[in-house]
Design a protein around this motif. Sequence first.
Motif, PDB file in Angstrom:
ATOM      1  N   GLU A  49       0.880  -1.160   0.023  1.00 55.85           N
ATOM      2  CA  GLU A  49      -0.044  -0.009   0.066  1.00 55.85           C
ATOM      3  C   GLU A  49       0.845   1.369  -0.028  1.00 55.85           C
ATOM      4  O   GLU A  49       0.647   2.443  -0.594  1.00 55.85           O
ATOM      5  N   GLY A  52       2.435   1.481  -3.575  1.00 55.15           N
ATOM      6  CA  GLY A  52       1.440   2.032  -4.414  1.00 55.15           C
ATOM      7  C   GLY A  52       1.162   3.502  -4.286  1.00 55.15           C
ATOM      8  O   GLY A  52       1.018   4.289  -5.309  1.00 55.15           O
ATOM      9  N   GLU A  53       0.787   3.939  -3.163  1.00 45.97           N
ATOM     10  CA  GLU A  53       0.786   5.556  -2.889  1.00 45.97           C
ATOM     11  C   GLU A  53       1.899   6.122  -3.499  1.00 45.97           C
ATOM     12  O   GLU A  53       1.770   7.190  -3.965  1.00 45.97           O
ATOM     13  N   MET A  56       1.699   6.209  -7.110  1.00 51.41           N
ATOM     14  CA  MET A  56       0.624   6.948  -7.594  1.00 51.41           C
ATOM     15  C   MET A  56       1.165   8.351  -7.529  1.00 51.41           C
ATOM     16  O   MET A  56       0.703   9.219  -8.513  1.00 51.41           O
ATOM     17  N   LYS A  57       1.685   8.879  -6.583  1.00 54.98           N
ATOM     18  CA  LYS A  57       2.182  10.334  -6.487  1.00 54.98           C
ATOM     19  C   LYS A  57       3.222  10.692  -7.300  1.00 54.98           C
ATOM     20  O   LYS A  57       3.135  11.873  -8.061  1.00 54.98           O
ATOM     21  N   ARG A  59       3.549   9.175 -10.681  1.00 60.20           N
ATOM     22  CA  ARG A  59       2.817   9.154 -11.913  1.00 60.20           C
ATOM     23  C   ARG A  59       2.022  10.583 -11.765  1.00 60.20           C
ATOM     24  O   ARG A  59       2.195  11.197 -13.066  1.00 60.20           O
ATOM     25  N   ILE A  60       1.417  11.050 -10.721  1.00 57.82           N
ATOM     26  CA  ILE A  60       0.912  12.160 -10.839  1.00 57.82           C
ATOM     27  C   ILE A  60       1.573  13.484 -11.051  1.00 57.82           C
ATOM     28  O   ILE A  60       1.388  14.250 -11.748  1.00 57.82           O
TER      29      ILE A  60
END
Length: 521
Positions: A49, A52-53, A56-57, A59-60
Motif C-alpha cells: 500500500e 502504491g501510494e 501514484m504520487k 505518476r501524478i
Amino acid sequence: MPTILYIIVTAVVALGVGVYIGRSLLQKVYKQQEDAARHRAKNIIREAEINGESIMKDRILEAKEKYLKLKSEFEEEMNKKKNIIIQNENKVKQREQHVSKQMEEAKRKENELNKEKEHLNAQLEQLKKRKEEVEQQHEEVVSQLEKIAGLTAAEAREQMVEALKSEATTQASSHIKDIVAQAKLTATKEAKKIVIETIQRTAAEHAIENCVSVFNIESDDIKGKIIGREGRNIRALEAATGVEIIVDDTPEAIIISGFDPVRREIARLSLHRLVADGRIHPARIEEVVSKTRKNIEEEIVEIGERTAIDLGIHGLHPELIKMVGRMRFRSSYGQNLLQHSREVANLCATMAAELGLNVKHAKRAGLLHDIGKVTPDEPELPHAIIGMELAKKYKEHPDVCNAIGAHHDEVEMTAMISPLVQACDAISGSRPGARREIMESYIKRLKELEETAISFEGVNQCYAIQAGRELRVMVDADNVSDDKAAQISFDISQKIEKEMQYPGQIKITVIREMRAISYAK
C-alpha cells in the motif's frame, strides 16, 4: 509374570502420554508459524500500500510536469504564430501604404501628362497657324517669281526636269564609256579564265580521282580468314590502318577505301603479308601493320632521294627529302603532287636557262614550291607561306624561299626566279585534264572531320571512312568511361553540325577498347 504385565502397561501408558505431549507441541509450533505468516502478510500488504501510494504520487507528478511542458510549448507556438500574424499584418499595411503612394504618384503623373497634353495641343495649334502663314507666304513668293520670270510653276518644273534628264544622260554616257574601257582591259584575262575553267570541266575523263585500291586474292576462301570470327580481324585491320575494307561479291578482289593514299598503301601491303603468311588474327595484324608503316616511311625517304638524284638537286636537308617523298602519296586538285612538282622543276630549269638565270635555284624552287601541302601538322596558313618558312628553317637560299612564298602572291616577289615558279606552276596545273577541284575539296573535308574529332580530350585516333559518311573515333579506355564515350560521340556530332557543311548525314562511332597485358618471364 505379573512383573512383565506391569512393564507392558506402563509402556503403553507412557506411549500415550508421549503422543499427547508431542501432538500438543506440534499444534503449538503450527500456531506460532501461522501467526508469523499472518504477521508477514500484513507487513507485505502494508508495504505494498505504501509503495502504491508512492508510485501514484510519482505518476501524478510526471503527468503534471508533462501537462505544464505541453502547455508551455503550446503557448510558445501560439505566440510564434501570433507574432507571424502580426508581422504579416504589418507587411500588408506597408504594402497598402506603398500602393496608395503609387496610386497618388500615378494620379500626379496623369495630371502632369494632361497638362503637357494641353500644352502640346496649344503648340500644335500654333504650328498649324504658322504653317498656314508659311504656305500663304510661299504662294505669294511663287506668284512674284512667276511675274518676274514670266513662267508658271508647272512650266518651271518641266524645264528643271529636262535639265536633270540631260545631266543624267551625260553622266550615264560617261560611266558607260568607263565600264567599256575597263572591260576591254580585263577582257583578255577573263577570257583566259573562262577558257581554262571550260577545259577543266570538259576534261573529266583525263583526271584521276582514285580513292580505292584493289587487293587481288587467289580464291574467295581467303575472304573468310580476312573477316575473321564475328568480323574481329577486319575490325582490327580497319582500326590499325584507318581505311575501310570492303569485302563484297567481287570475285577474287578486296576493295580498300580511304582518302589518304598512304593509309591505303599500308593496308594493301599489310594484307599481302598477312595472306602470304597465313596467320591472321588481331595481334598479328597490329604487328604487321606496324612493320609495314615503318617500311612505307623508309620508302618515302627513298622516293625523295631518288627524285632529287633524277633532277640533279644536291644538298637537300633530310626533312625536305622526306617531304618530297611524301608528295608521292598526295594529290592536288586530282593531280599527283610529286609528278606536278617534278614537272614544275623541269619547266623552271628550262625557262631559267633561256633567260640566263640560276638554273639550280630555279629547279630547287620548282621542286619545293608545294612542300607546304605535306606538313604533318597542317596549320591554318597558306601552303606557300608554310613552304617558305620550312625552306628558311632548313637553310635554303633566300631566292628559293622567296620563290616558294610568292608563287601564289602571298608575299612580294624579290627574286628573279619567283615569277618563273609562278608561271610554271600555272602551266603545269592548267594543262587540259591535269586538275579538278572536286578531289581537293573532298580530301579537305575529310581532314576537317578528323581534326574536329581529334580535338576532343581523350581521343587517341580517328579515321574518316565511307567517303566521309562515317567517322570512327578511338578513345583511351583508361581515361574515358562508357558514359563519357557516348557523350563524346554526341559532342562531336553537335560540333560537326555547327561548324561544317556536308551532304547527307555522318555517323560518329566511338570505339573504347579495354586491354589487359601481362608478361610471363
